[in-house]
Write a protein that holds these residues in place. Structure first.
Motif, PDB file in Angstrom:
ATOM      1  N   LEU A  83       0.859  -1.188   0.000  1.00 32.94           N
ATOM      2  CA  LEU A  83       0.000   0.000   0.000  1.00 32.94           C
ATOM      3  C   LEU A  83       0.899   1.243   0.000  1.00 32.94           C
ATOM      4  CD1 LEU A  83      -2.710  -1.020   2.647  1.00 32.94           C
ATOM      5  CD2 LEU A  83      -2.978  -0.967   0.164  1.00 32.94           C
ATOM      6  N   TRP A 137       0.437   4.313  -0.404  1.00 35.40           N
ATOM      7  CA  TRP A 137      -0.044   5.523   0.273  1.00 35.40           C
ATOM      8  C   TRP A 137       0.284   5.512   1.773  1.00 35.40           C
ATOM      9  CZ3 TRP A 137      -3.541   4.490   4.082  1.00 35.40           C
ATOM     10  CH2 TRP A 137      -4.341   3.362   3.956  1.00 35.40           C
ATOM     11  N   ARG A 163     -10.871   9.427   6.558  1.00 33.45           N
ATOM     12  CA  ARG A 163     -10.838   8.550   5.386  1.00 33.45           C
ATOM     13  C   ARG A 163     -11.226   7.127   5.736  1.00 33.45           C
ATOM     14  NH1 ARG A 163      -5.183   8.238   1.941  1.00 33.45           N
ATOM     15  NH2 ARG A 163      -5.728   6.579   0.455  1.00 33.45           N
ATOM     16  N   GLN A 186     -13.013   3.200  -0.172  1.00 33.51           N
ATOM     17  CA  GLN A 186     -12.158   2.437   0.728  1.00 33.51           C
ATOM     18  C   GLN A 186     -11.740   1.108   0.095  1.00 33.51           C
ATOM     19  OE1 GLN A 186     -14.900   2.383   3.967  1.00 33.51           O
ATOM     20  NE2 GLN A 186     -14.297   4.418   4.724  1.00 33.51           N
ATOM     21  N   ASP A 224      -8.898   1.873  -2.158  1.00 31.25           N
ATOM     22  CA  ASP A 224      -7.666   2.081  -1.388  1.00 31.25           C
ATOM     23  C   ASP A 224      -7.062   0.759  -0.931  1.00 31.25           C
ATOM     24  OD1 ASP A 224      -7.636   4.849  -1.561  1.00 31.25           O
ATOM     25  OD2 ASP A 224      -8.856   5.114   0.241  1.00 31.25           O
TER      26      ASP A 224
END
Length: 402
Positions: A50, A52, A87, A100, A103
């Motif tokens: 991930l 981010w 978020r 989500q 993500d």
């Protein structure tokens, strides 16, 4: 791939959140698991899965290094946590939105393809992401949240009732988690704190770093004060401390580590004494020599920011601490631990740090009192065999039920 008869455990940890502390804790936890559980245990960085998360980690580092003081540092850090919490709000794990799910898609794919029997998140936030990703992947993977720092439970981002098991180091952490997030008390187990011990060498040391000086100081006796200073997000505070100690206490032994910052180490060396040592990286033999000499001295002392890993590491080796509060919310509990257990002193301001260091080195018997308390705390709380056994007892039912 694991053999069919051996369970697969993945430990997922961010490396960019909190310098090396979180990944160091994950390394120690993984090694503890391998020592007591018949399973294939794999430690994975969260950032390649991930990206981010790495972006957030970079922001945390910028906040830590560039904030002018503890108040601003806390405000900026909390603003970032609030953005992440918005978020991924409380309860998102149960029914992720389309955004989500997008993500989480790389993590969902990873868990679907690797299908571990257990995945351990070494940040509460990572464990929350894993809970949601496991549900989306449709696997039978069990999720464990390993709370490496109980201070993180002060932040909603790191609290959840959804993991199959949450491991905490102290009873008060369990009480706080249940009071704020709810959930089943049987799924929150107090196992005690793990200490990095020699695993720290993987992060602080280098096999090839060699000092040109001889042994640390000229006196191997126990009565010489031996001070280790770890400069981590400390700005000019620790170089200024070195300058003041050089003026007031030139006879002590001192080693300064400006972690990963050769220029800081060079500048600080310019205000120190010739027999003092300055590093941005340590050779392994040097690191252990410093720790050994500091722990053998009646007046050994570690100076750093008030982080939980550093505090417990020092206590494990019987070295008192003199620390500066960082201003980060997840480290606010550490001064209380230091003072309640007599492990040393945590200072609110640089001036208090300078004043206390001068006082203690003028009256080193104060340091000896804290050393005795650290040794007692290590014997009663930091028994690593007992902690590891409790971790095994907590995780084994998840593996047996696979």
């Amino acid at each position: 791939m694991a053999a069919p008869d051996r369970p697969l455990v993945q430990v997922l940890s961010p490396r960019t959140w909190g310098e090396f502390g979180n990944y160091l804790a994950a390394t120690r936890f993984s090694r503890a698991l391998r020592s007591v559980i018949d399973a294939e245990v794999t430690l994975l960085e969260a950032e390649p899965i991930l990206p981010w998360i790495g972006e957030a980690g970079a922001q945390i580092r910028t906040i830590s290094l560039e904030s002018p003081d503890a108040v601003v540092r806390n405000q900026r850090y909390m603003a970032l946590m609030d953005r992440l919490q918005a978020r991924f709000p409380e309860g998102f794990e149960a029914d992720p939105t389309a955004a989500q799910r997008a993500d989480l898609e790389p993590l969902t794919r990873h868990l679907r393809e690797s299908a571990p029997d257990v995945v351990v998140g070494t940040k509460g936030f990572v464990a929350r992401l894993c809970v949601a990703a496991v549900r989306l992947a449709g696997t039978s993977t069990r999720v464990v949240s390993h709370v490496t720092n109980p201070g993180l439970l002060q932040l909603p981002l790191h609290r959840s009732r959804y993991p199959d098991l949450t491991l905490v180091g102290f009873p008060r952490a369990k009480e706080h988690l249940l009071a704020t997030a709810g959930g089943d008390p049987e799924r929150v187990q107090v196992v005690g704190p793990l200490v990095a011990q020699h695993d720290l060498r993987d992060f602080m040391t280098s096999e090839t770093a060699v000092s040109e000086a001889g042994p640390w100081g000229g006196d191997s006796g126990p009565d010489r004060p031996r001070v280790i200073i770890f400069s981590n997000r400390g700005g000019n505070t620790y170089p200024e401390l070195v300058r003041r100690l050089a003026d007031r206490h030139p006879g002590i032994d001192l080693v300064f580590v400006g972690y990963g910052d050769p220029e800081l180490a060079r500048r600080t060396a310019a205000v120190g004494r010739p027999h003092w040592r300055f590093h941005s990286v340590l050779g392994q033999s040097e690191y252990f020599d410093y720790i050994r000499r500091a722990s053998r001295s009646r007046y050994g002392l570690l100076v750093s920011k008030a982080g939980p890993n550093t505090t417990l590491e020092a206590a494990y080796f019987g070295i008192p601490v003199l620390m500066l509060e960082s201003g980060l919310p997840m480290e606010r509990w550490v001064p209380g631990l230091i003072h309640e257990e007599g492990l040393g002193h945590a200072c609110a301001t640089p001036e208090e740090l300078f004043r206390t260091a001068d006082d203690w080195l003028t009256r080193p018997s104060v340091i000896e009192v804290h050393k005795k308390a650290a040794v007692s705390f290590a014997a009663s709380v930091l028994d690593q065999d007992a902690v590891t056994a409790r971790i095994k007892a907590a995780l084994q039912p998840l593996l047996d039920a696979r």
